[in-house]
Motif scaffolding. Structure first.
Motif, short mmCIF file in Angstrom:
data_model
loop_
_atom_site.label_atom_id
_atom_site.label_comp_id
_atom_site.label_asym_id
_atom_site.label_seq_id
_atom_site.Cartn_x
_atom_site.Cartn_y
_atom_site.Cartn_z
N GLU A 224 -115.73 -42.34 -55.70
CA GLU A 224 -116.43 -41.69 -54.60
C GLU A 224 -117.41 -42.67 -53.97
O GLU A 224 -118.06 -43.44 -54.66
N ASN A 225 -117.50 -42.64 -52.66
CA ASN A 225 -118.45 -43.50 -51.94
C ASN A 225 -119.80 -42.81 -51.87
O ASN A 225 -120.04 -41.98 -51.00
N LEU A 226 -120.65 -43.14 -52.83
CA LEU A 226 -121.94 -42.48 -52.92
C LEU A 226 -123.05 -43.45 -52.57
O LEU A 226 -122.96 -44.64 -52.84
N LEU A 227 -124.09 -42.92 -51.94
CA LEU A 227 -125.29 -43.69 -51.63
C LEU A 227 -126.49 -42.97 -52.25
O LEU A 227 -126.68 -41.77 -52.03
N PRO A 228 -127.31 -43.66 -53.04
CA PRO A 228 -127.16 -45.07 -53.42
C PRO A 228 -125.94 -45.27 -54.33
O PRO A 228 -125.37 -44.31 -54.82
N ALA A 229 -125.57 -46.54 -54.53
CA ALA A 229 -124.41 -46.83 -55.37
C ALA A 229 -124.59 -46.20 -56.75
O ALA A 229 -125.67 -46.28 -57.34
N PRO A 230 -123.57 -45.54 -57.27
CA PRO A 230 -123.73 -44.82 -58.54
C PRO A 230 -123.83 -45.77 -59.73
O PRO A 230 -123.41 -46.92 -59.69
N MET A 231 -124.43 -45.27 -60.78
CA MET A 231 -124.46 -45.96 -62.07
C MET A 231 -123.18 -45.55 -62.80
O MET A 231 -123.07 -44.43 -63.28
N VAL A 232 -122.21 -46.45 -62.83
CA VAL A 232 -120.89 -46.12 -63.38
C VAL A 232 -120.90 -46.33 -64.89
O VAL A 232 -121.20 -47.43 -65.37
N ILE A 233 -120.58 -45.28 -65.64
CA ILE A 233 -120.44 -45.37 -67.09
C ILE A 233 -118.93 -45.47 -67.37
O ILE A 233 -118.21 -44.49 -67.19
N PRO A 234 -118.42 -46.65 -67.77
CA PRO A 234 -116.98 -46.82 -67.92
C PRO A 234 -116.34 -45.86 -68.92
O PRO A 234 -115.18 -45.49 -68.78
N THR A 235 -117.08 -45.45 -69.94
CA THR A 235 -116.54 -44.56 -70.95
C THR A 235 -117.66 -43.70 -71.51
O THR A 235 -118.78 -44.19 -71.71
N VAL A 236 -117.39 -42.43 -71.76
CA VAL A 236 -118.44 -41.54 -72.26
C VAL A 236 -118.75 -41.78 -73.73
O VAL A 236 -119.84 -41.50 -74.21
N ASN A 237 -117.78 -42.34 -74.47
CA ASN A 237 -117.94 -42.36 -75.93
C ASN A 237 -117.58 -43.66 -76.62
O ASN A 237 -117.99 -43.89 -77.76
N GLU A 238 -116.81 -44.53 -75.98
CA GLU A 238 -116.32 -45.71 -76.69
C GLU A 238 -117.40 -46.78 -76.82
O GLU A 238 -118.01 -47.19 -75.85
N LEU A 239 -117.59 -47.24 -78.05
CA LEU A 239 -118.56 -48.29 -78.32
C LEU A 239 -117.93 -49.67 -78.14
O LEU A 239 -116.70 -49.80 -78.04
N ASP A 240 -118.76 -50.69 -78.12
CA ASP A 240 -118.28 -52.07 -78.12
C ASP A 240 -117.87 -52.40 -79.55
O ASP A 240 -118.68 -52.84 -80.37
N LEU A 241 -116.59 -52.17 -79.87
CA LEU A 241 -116.13 -52.34 -81.24
C LEU A 241 -116.28 -53.79 -81.71
O LEU A 241 -116.58 -54.03 -82.88
N PHE A 242 -116.06 -54.74 -80.81
CA PHE A 242 -116.22 -56.14 -81.20
C PHE A 242 -117.65 -56.40 -81.64
O PHE A 242 -117.90 -57.04 -82.66
N GLY A 243 -118.62 -55.89 -80.88
CA GLY A 243 -120.02 -56.09 -81.24
C GLY A 243 -120.38 -55.38 -82.55
O GLY A 243 -121.12 -55.93 -83.38
N CYS A 244 -119.86 -54.18 -82.75
CA CYS A 244 -120.16 -53.42 -83.97
C CYS A 244 -119.56 -54.06 -85.22
O CYS A 244 -120.15 -54.02 -86.30
N PHE A 245 -118.38 -54.67 -85.06
CA PHE A 245 -117.66 -55.22 -86.21
C PHE A 245 -117.79 -56.74 -86.33
O PHE A 245 -117.06 -57.35 -87.11
N GLN A 246 -118.71 -57.35 -85.58
CA GLN A 246 -118.69 -58.81 -85.48
C GLN A 246 -118.83 -59.53 -86.81
O GLN A 246 -118.30 -60.63 -86.98
N SER A 247 -119.52 -58.95 -87.79
CA SER A 247 -119.65 -59.64 -89.08
C SER A 247 -118.60 -59.23 -90.09
O SER A 247 -118.54 -59.78 -91.20
N ILE A 248 -117.73 -58.26 -89.74
CA ILE A 248 -116.70 -57.79 -90.67
C ILE A 248 -115.32 -57.77 -90.03
O ILE A 248 -114.42 -57.08 -90.49
N LEU A 249 -115.15 -58.58 -88.97
CA LEU A 249 -113.89 -58.57 -88.22
C LEU A 249 -112.68 -58.91 -89.08
O LEU A 249 -111.61 -58.32 -88.93
#
Length: 456
Positions: A224-249
């Protein structure tokens, strides 16, 4: 007039014949059960200062749990602002009876995002700063969102907007925000939603059960073309798994098996943020399957299930717990699987991968980071997958995250390039992983790094 009970709230409602009920806080409760403010009282300790809306009825057990879970453990030493999550049981006999809209939501949402009938999710923004006007010497307060929806990304993003303002302007600010949330459209899976709050429009799409796996949620919807530009949340629930698992990958496949089998597991971390992020990442790594066992992203000795989960008279329950208090090292010695995570460094250097160790070594309070288990995997380790996961380039790690780039703030700064950090990453992310040309790649980079750099 009619007395209506919805969740933990009782309302007197005037119904008009021939029209649907216009219930106060109905839209609000589609997203949040309530907002709590938890503060530190010199006589009482942690105490709920405010619950909004005021007619939300929490049991004494629920209030106690929220109080203790909304502050980091004293061992964590969290100064400044900290965000983390928790999950508690709803008191027996105080279960949610869903209305038609909520049933429709659960029917259309993926199983991992369905509204929870028996638990509350808590999303915490905790602030601890020095304050000479307070007897204890510190300002300590948490703003907590309570919901039945596991929207960890959305609600933590909302807290980042609201909490700093609340700590400055207090209750009037909170009341205004809650009234804005009460005007939000209902959470409908598959629909792009615009959620205005505090002069910002949050734009988010809740995944639908009909979505194809592997596709981007926001690409499936027209922007949607909103003004001001919206704060886009790419996902409601998915975490940065790489960051969470970085020491146990390198152990991710074993951990995936443990979660798939519902094995009892403890995550011992240095802060509630690391604890809760790791537990949530573990329970989500088997998606699209739902983790059907109990899990507590942050668990303390004051939890109402403490005795139930720490008894030695029976086998450990099928639950994943995140803890920070060193007391739990001794308490959970008999558990079959324990992950001990040290302080996570936010540099370009991937933390040293922790090792798998025997449970008998988990004895002292200064136990080193490691995965303490005797578990033998059923499947062979996929070395190709592990290499792909470890191939995060150092230069890419210097770039700001997409969520930090917004139209109403100054552009975030790129982190400085540090030669020493870059050289360390070459061992696991250098060109030798993909290039057919063999040789001393790291030595070549070392020679080049010693030369003076000229920039026009």
């Amino acid at each position: 007039m009619e007395l209506l009970e919805t969740g933990g709230r009782t309302r007197t409602v005037k119904r008009c014949s021939g029209s649907g009920p216009a219930l106060p806080w109905d839209r609000f409760s589609a997203w949040l059960e309530c907002v709590c403010v938890v503060t530190f009282d010199l006589e009482l300790g942690q105490a709920i200062e405010l619950v909004y809306p005021h007619d939300m009825r929490l049991t004494e057990k629920e209030k106690t749990s929220i109080c203790y879970l909304s502050f980091p453990d004293s061992y964590s030493g969290c100064l400044g602002d900290t965000q983390f999550s928790f999950r508690i049981r709803q008191t027996m006999g105080h279960k949610l009876s869903m209305n038609g809209d909520e049933e429709t939501y659960n029917r259309d949402a993926p199983v991992v995002l369905q509204r929870d009938r028996a638990h509350y999710y808590g999303f915490v923004y905790f602030r601890q700063v020095k304050d000479s006007t307070v007897k204890r010497g510190y300002f300590q307060k948490s703003l907590v969102l309570i919901s039945r929806l596991p929207f960890v990304n959305l609600f933590h993003s909302l807290l980042q907007l609201v909490a700093p303002e609340y700590f400055e302007k207090l209750e009037p600010c909170l009341e205004a925000v809650c009234n804005e949330v009460d005007q939000w459209p209902a959470p409908v899976p598959g629909k792009l939603l615009s959620l205005p709050v505090m002069g910002v429009v949050i734009q988010v799409r809740i995944p639908s059960r009909k979505d194809k796996l592997g596709t981007s949620p926001l690409k499936q919807a027209n922007q949607e073309n909103l003004l001001p530009a919206p704060m886009v949340i790419p996902t409601v629930n998915e975490l940065d798994l790489f960051g969470c698992f970085q020491s146990i990958l390198i152990h991710i496949q074993m951990l995936w098996e443990l979660m798939l089998l519902g094995e009892p597991l403890i995550v011992m971390a240095t802060s509630p943020k690391i604890s809760s992020d790791t537990v949530l990442a573990l329970t989500s790594c088997i998606a699209p399957l739902r983790y059907c066992c109990d899990y507590r992203p942050y668990f303390t000795i004051h939890d109402t299930e403490f005795k139930e989960y720490t008894t030695r008279t029976q086998a450990p329950p099928n639950v994943t717990l995140g803890v920070t208090n060193p007391f739990f090292i001794k308490t959970f010695q008999h558990w079959p699987h324990i992950i001990r995570i040290g302080e996570v460094r936010m540099s370009g250097d991937l933390p040293k991968q922790i090792k798998v160790k025997k449970l008998m070594k988990l004895r002292t309070l200064d136990t080193k980071p490691g995965i303490y288990t005797s578990y033998k995997t059923f499947l062979h380790k996929d070395k190709t997958l592990i290499k792909r996961l470890l191939k995060e380039r150092y230069v890419a790690s210097l770039m700001p995250l997409q969520r930090t780039i917004t139209a109403w703030k100054n552009p975030p700064q790129i982190r400085p390039f540090i030669k020493e950090e870059f050289m360390k990453t070459l061992e696991y992310a250098g060109p030798q992983l993909t290039s057919v040309q063999k040789g001393d790649w790291i030595g070549l980079y070392r020679i080049e790094a010693r030369r003076p750099q000229k920039f026009n």
